[in-house]
Design an enzyme around this catalytic site. Structure first.
Site, PDB file in Angstrom:
ATOM      1  N   TRP A  19      37.721  40.102  37.669  1.00 33.52           N
ATOM      2  CA  TRP A  19      38.515  39.823  36.477  1.00 33.52           C
ATOM      3  C   TRP A  19      38.347  41.051  35.594  1.00 33.52           C
ATOM      4  CZ3 TRP A  19      41.693  36.030  36.941  1.00 33.52           C
ATOM      5  CH2 TRP A  19      41.329  34.734  37.298  1.00 33.52           C
ATOM      6  N   ARG A  66      27.727  49.136  38.355  1.00 28.36           N
ATOM      7  CA  ARG A  66      27.649  48.947  39.807  1.00 28.36           C
ATOM      8  C   ARG A  66      27.683  50.240  40.624  1.00 28.36           C
ATOM      9  NH1 ARG A  66      32.322  45.071  41.639  1.00 28.36           N
ATOM     10  NH2 ARG A  66      32.118  46.080  43.647  1.00 28.36           N
TER      11      ARG A  66
END
Ligand SMILES: *[C@@H]1O[C@H](CO)[C@@H](O)[C@H](O)[C@H]1NC(C)=O
Ligand SMILES: *[C@@H]1O[C@H](CO)[C@@H](O)[C@H](O)[C@H]1NC(C)=O
Length: 305
Positions: A19, A66
């Site tokens: 998202w 990440r």
């Protein structure tokens, strides 16, 4: 004018994996509307820092880090690659779909749920656990985070509102293009202030219209089971709508029209559920933490006697 000048930028924006900011910020704001006093306190304590963050900033942290050193292994935790066969059939199972070793979103949710209140971890580790939870409970409600096909739709090239950019793919359309259009933002909108305001308004609307339903699975003691249940629910939408018409149709039709209209209410429902569930989840964890602290105080008093 602004809208049309921004459109070409879309092709320059990096590939997205979850998202987009709007969805995650909305889930976080919606969750906080359900918070007990203990949960607000827990979140304020763990997220407190000098950057003027709010919970929605904590919600997008997991995407921001990440690719950083020391965090590259966390990429696999944002999804579970269900090896089903949409649109013929959809299903998720832990043993088949969660890669042992790298892990998946289901065990990441279980893992970080048990870490938030782990007294052997320091506050930074607990804070990271909290930010992962906030992010992953959002992601697990994005249908394409529960699907292996074409890397969760990342490999399915599509057009959305006549934009058929190199990077325009089905996954990105669900992460961002559909939520942005539904909330009247340009697809490329990336201004933090604008996105935060839009997320707050969306959360408010979802909150007001939410029936007072049970969150369905909110026992933090059975985190893995709950996460699998949520993943199965999102995965059912892969066959129920996302890939229902098949890849060829998706690639041959602009998704900004009829497809967008059909997707809108589903996105509302999933973001709404994610917010409610995250709220209840953190309420339960905050209650657990408060109970543990009370016991510590009582033990302290007893040993003083
Ligand atoms: C998934 O559904 C298919 C089709 O109904 C079935 O053949 C398969 O066994 C199911 N897989 C699992 C792991 O439940
Ligand atoms: C659980 O979290 C710790 C800390 O980030 C990590 O080292 C471990 O790999 C995680 N395991 C899973 C399955 O997510």
């Amino acid at each position: 004018m602004r809208f049309t000048t921004l459109i070409p930028l879309l092709s320059l924006t990096p590939a997205v994996y979850s998202w987009g900011e709007l969805g995650h910020r909305t889930v976080a704001y919606l969750a906080s509307k359900h918070f007990t006093r203990d949960a607000s306190e827990l979140v304020n304590t763990l997220l407190a820092n000098d950057q003027g963050w709010d919970i929605s900033d904590g919600a997008i942290w997991a995407d921001a880090i990440r690719h950083r050193n020391g965090y590259t292994h966390t990429g696999e935790w944002h999804y579970i690659d269900a090896l089903d066969d949409p649109p013929n059939y959809c299903n998720v199972t832990y043993t088949r779909d969660c890669k042992s070793g790298p892990g998946c979103i289901v065990d990441a949710i279980a893992n970080f749920t048990s870490r938030i209140n782990n007294p052997h971890l320091d506050l930074v580790q607990q804070k990271e656990a909290l930010m992962f939870i906030i992010h992953f409970i959002g992601d697990i409600h994005q249908p394409l985070h529960t699907e292996h096909l074409s890397r969760g739709g990342n490999g399915i090239k599509v057009c959305f509102d006549a934009h058929c950019g190199e990077r325009e793919n089905l996954h990105g359309v669900w992460d961002r293009a559909i939520p942005h259009k539904r909330r009247a933002l340009s697809a490329a909108e990336s201004d933090k202030v604008i996105l935060k305001a839009a997320a707050a308004a969306w959360a408010e609307e979802l909150y007001l219209r939410e029936e007072k339903r049970a969150a369905q699975c909110d026992d933090v003691e059975t985190a893995q089971m709950c996460a699998l249940e949520w993943a199965s629910e999102a995965n059912a939408w892969v066959c129920g709508f996302v890939l229902e018409k098949g890849q060829a149709w998706l690639e041959g039709n602009d998704l900004g029209g009829e497809y967008f209209e059909g997707a809108g209410p589903i996105v509302d429902e999933l973001v709404g559920k994610a917010g409610l569930r995250l709220g209840n989840w953190l309420n339960a964890l905050a209650a657990e933490r408060a109970a543990a602290e009370t016991m510590l105080v009582q033990d302290g008093e007893r040993s003083e006697v």
